[in-house]
Design an enzyme around this catalytic site. Structure first.
Site, PDB file in Angstrom:
ATOM      1  N   ARG A   1       0.321  -0.882   0.014  1.00 36.97           N
ATOM      2  CA  ARG A   1       0.016  -0.007   0.014  1.00 36.97           C
ATOM      3  C   ARG A   1       0.773   0.864   0.195  1.00 36.97           C
ATOM      4  O   ARG A   1       1.622   1.138   0.710  1.00 36.97           O
ATOM      5  CB  ARG A   1      -0.963  -0.151   0.936  1.00 36.97           C
ATOM      6  CG  ARG A   1      -1.814   1.321   1.062  1.00 36.97           C
ATOM      7  CD  ARG A   1      -2.779   1.216   2.207  1.00 36.97           C
ATOM      8  NE  ARG A   1      -3.957   0.761   2.761  1.00 36.97           N
ATOM      9  CZ  ARG A   1      -4.579   1.610   2.854  1.00 36.97           C
ATOM     10  NH1 ARG A   1      -4.759   1.702   3.619  1.00 36.97           N
ATOM     11  NH2 ARG A   1      -6.311   0.002   2.361  1.00 36.97           N
TER      12      ARG A   1
ATOM     13  N   HIS B   1      -7.543   0.448  -6.210  1.00 33.58           N
ATOM     14  CA  HIS B   1      -8.216  -0.013  -4.696  1.00 33.58           C
ATOM     15  C   HIS B   1      -8.395  -1.605  -5.572  1.00 33.58           C
ATOM     16  O   HIS B   1      -9.482  -1.715  -5.199  1.00 33.58           O
ATOM     17  CB  HIS B   1      -8.098   0.781  -3.649  1.00 33.58           C
ATOM     18  CG  HIS B   1      -8.979  -0.173  -2.419  1.00 33.58           C
ATOM     19  ND1 HIS B   1      -7.892  -0.868  -2.501  1.00 33.58           N
ATOM     20  CD2 HIS B   1      -9.114   0.245  -1.754  1.00 33.58           C
ATOM     21  CE1 HIS B   1      -7.926  -1.110  -0.578  1.00 33.58           C
ATOM     22  NE2 HIS B   1      -8.705  -0.333  -0.236  1.00 33.58           N
TER      23      HIS B   1
ATOM     24  N   GLN C   1     -10.338  -3.825  -2.715  1.00 36.97           N
ATOM     25  CA  GLN C   1     -11.798  -3.220  -2.396  1.00 36.97           C
ATOM     26  C   GLN C   1     -12.585  -4.145  -3.079  1.00 36.97           C
ATOM     27  O   GLN C   1     -13.666  -4.439  -2.324  1.00 36.97           O
ATOM     28  CB  GLN C   1     -11.384  -2.048  -1.413  1.00 36.97           C
ATOM     29  CG  GLN C   1     -13.520  -1.608  -1.074  1.00 36.97           C
ATOM     30  CD  GLN C   1     -13.648  -2.164   0.249  1.00 36.97           C
ATOM     31  OE1 GLN C   1     -12.415  -1.919   1.213  1.00 36.97           O
ATOM     32  NE2 GLN C   1     -14.571  -2.906   0.654  1.00 36.97           N
TER      33      GLN C   1
ATOM     34  N   ASP D   1     -17.067   6.792  -1.065  1.00 39.13           N
ATOM     35  CA  ASP D   1     -15.710   6.694  -0.905  1.00 39.13           C
ATOM     36  C   ASP D   1     -15.935   8.066   0.420  1.00 39.13           C
ATOM     37  O   ASP D   1     -16.161   9.013  -0.305  1.00 39.13           O
ATOM     38  CB  ASP D   1     -15.311   6.209  -1.534  1.00 39.13           C
ATOM     39  CG  ASP D   1     -14.030   6.376  -0.924  1.00 39.13           C
ATOM     40  OD1 ASP D   1     -13.334   6.552   0.238  1.00 39.13           O
ATOM     41  OD2 ASP D   1     -12.344   6.512  -1.317  1.00 39.13           O
TER      42      ASP D   1
ATOM     43  N   CYS E   1     -16.074   1.580   1.128  1.00 37.39           N
ATOM     44  CA  CYS E   1     -15.210   1.060   1.584  1.00 37.39           C
ATOM     45  C   CYS E   1     -14.473   0.956   3.018  1.00 37.39           C
ATOM     46  O   CYS E   1     -14.359   0.654   3.434  1.00 37.39           O
ATOM     47  CB  CYS E   1     -14.135   1.163   0.386  1.00 37.39           C
ATOM     48  SG  CYS E   1     -14.073   3.410   0.526  1.00 37.39           S
TER      49      CYS E   1
ATOM     50  N   ARG F   1     -13.292  -8.555   2.594  1.00 37.74           N
ATOM     51  CA  ARG F   1     -12.079  -7.536   2.166  1.00 37.74           C
ATOM     52  C   ARG F   1     -11.270  -9.394   2.772  1.00 37.74           C
ATOM     53  O   ARG F   1     -10.291 -10.189   2.143  1.00 37.74           O
ATOM     54  CB  ARG F   1     -11.652  -7.222   3.019  1.00 37.74           C
ATOM     55  CG  ARG F   1     -11.983  -5.795   2.583  1.00 37.74           C
ATOM     56  CD  ARG F   1     -11.628  -5.381   1.568  1.00 37.74           C
ATOM     57  NE  ARG F   1     -10.314  -5.482   1.393  1.00 37.74           N
ATOM     58  CZ  ARG F   1      -9.204  -3.982   1.465  1.00 37.74           C
ATOM     59  NH1 ARG F   1     -10.614  -3.104   2.261  1.00 37.74           N
ATOM     60  NH2 ARG F   1      -8.487  -4.190   1.041  1.00 37.74           N
TER      61      ARG F   1
HETATM   62  N1  NVA Z   1      -9.454   6.993  -1.576  1.00 33.93           N
HETATM   63  C1  NVA Z   1      -9.445   5.896   0.007  1.00 33.93           C
HETATM   64  C2  NVA Z   1      -9.190   5.053  -0.089  1.00 33.93           C
HETATM   65  C3  NVA Z   1      -9.368   4.549   1.749  1.00 33.93           C
HETATM   66  C4  NVA Z   1      -9.633   2.983   1.758  1.00 33.93           C
HETATM   67  C5  NVA Z   1      -8.040   6.840   0.162  1.00 33.93           C
HETATM   68  O1  NVA Z   1      -7.191   6.519  -0.434  1.00 33.93           O
HETATM   69  O2  NVA Z   1      -7.596   7.015   1.228  1.00 33.93           O
HETATM   70  N1   CP Z   2     -11.558   0.258   3.409  1.00 34.97           N
HETATM   71  C1   CP Z   2      -9.854  -0.334   3.090  1.00 34.97           C
HETATM   72  O1   CP Z   2      -9.374  -0.510   2.397  1.00 34.97           O
HETATM   73  O2   CP Z   2     -10.136  -0.155   4.320  1.00 34.97           O
HETATM   74  P1   CP Z   2      -8.416   0.606   5.134  1.00 34.97           P
HETATM   75  O3   CP Z   2      -7.611   1.767   4.612  1.00 34.97           O
HETATM   76  O4   CP Z   2      -8.596   0.551   6.922  1.00 34.97           O
HETATM   77  O5   CP Z   2      -7.608  -0.579   5.082  1.00 34.97           O
END
Ligand code: NVA
Ligand code: CP
Length: 307
Positions: free
Chosen positions: A104, A131, A134, A226, A265, A293
């Protein structure tokens, strides 16, 4: 070690058929987890995190344990990577120790480079642009509600961000129509939209973008949102709060389609992109979605890593 391992970076890697098989496996793993306790016996997944996480981190860790393997948590800033060791060298070294790498991070290019130099499968656990993990869980959750994906209508209201990109591609791959409703200046990337539209064309899915919120949810089976400010965009949060006014998923918007379920998400900001009433209401499937997940990623790990 394979010279050409299969990676999972964007959802583009799997065909309609392959995604179908993966989702069937995810459902089986959810129903009878005990049957899969040795699938990844003594295998190890390295997990590199440059951003915060609750769901991704815990579900991958627990998932590896449930499959008989182990996950190693590596914070990017604690690796030599954080002191300038190239990602290509990191990929080569990790490939000699572990059987899979989940990452990540911020720039999607970084994940591409990691994959290019890795001889074990690389999984994208979120970048600024995609992502995909997800979306596997999202598809599983939608399937549980409607018993099909093809021909359903998903409406995503909010930022044309990593979630919007992966949802468009996931919908296109599975024959689900997808409408992205976002303010001017926050549209999904044009190249990814074109890709999703081409791919959707092959599978009978209409992928479209609009700025008009009112009426957008009519006929929807799934309404998704989101956060307005994603990780790494914190400096813009005030401007975004302003720019996204009118794009909240609330009771009034959900009333446009009484059959629709609500997905997010997570993490969610009640009172911003979603009202508390919708988030915690009867049509919300967000907790099943979060649980999935685990199951969807176990299916992914088994598909990519099992010998
Ligand atoms: N769009 C959000 C998704 C988090 C799971 C982010 O990138 O922070
Ligand atoms: N939805 C998701 O990816 O959650 P986290 O940021 O907690 O991993």
């Amino acid at each position: 070690m394979s010279k050409n391992p299969k990676h999972f970076l964007t959802m583009e890697e799997f065909s309609y058929k392959e995604l179908g098989r993966l989702l069937v496996l995810a459902a089986k793993m959810k129903k009878t987890p005990a049957k899969y306790q040795k699938v990844l016996n003594e295998q190890c997944l390295a997990m590199i995190f440059d951003k915060s996480s609750t769901r991704t981190r815990v579900s991958f860790d627990v998932g590896m344990t449930q499959l008989g393997g182990k996950a190693l948590l590596l914070r990017g800033d604690e690796l030599q990577l954080g002191r300038g060791e190239p990602i290509s060298d990191t990929a080569k070294v990790l490939s000699r120790y572990v059987q899979g790498i989940m990452i990540r991070t911020f720039a999607h290019k970084m994940v591409e480079e990691l994959a290019e130099h890795s001889s074990v499968p690389v999984i994208n656990g979120l970048t600024d642009t995609h992502h995909p993990c997800q979306v596997l869980a999202d598809l599983q959750t939608i399937l549980e509600s409607f018993k099909k994906l093809k021909g359903l209508q998903m409406v995503y209201v909010g930022d044309g961000n990593n979630m919007a990109h992966s949802l468009m591609i996931g919908a296109a791959k599975t024959g689900m129509h997808c409408k992205i409703v976002c303010p001017a200046g926050y549209q999904p990337q044009t190249s990814l939209l074109s890709f999703a539209q081409r791919e959707g064309g092959k599978n009978g899915a209409r992928i479209e973008v609009t700025q008009k919120v009112q009426g957008s949810v009519k006929g929807a089976d799934v309404v998704y949102t989101d956060v307005w400010t994603s990780m790494g965009q914190e400096a813009e949060s005030k401007k975004r709060l302003n720019d996204f006014q009118g794009f909240q998923v609330n009771e009034e918007l959900m009333a446009e389609s009484p059959k629709a379920i609500f997905l997010h998400c997570l993490p969610a900001h009640r009172g911003e992109e979603v009202s508390a009433g919708v988030m915690d209401g009867k049509r919300s499937r967000v907790w099943d979605q979060a649980e999935n997940r685990l199951h969807a990623q176990k299916a992914l790990l088994a598909t990519l890593m099992a010998k």
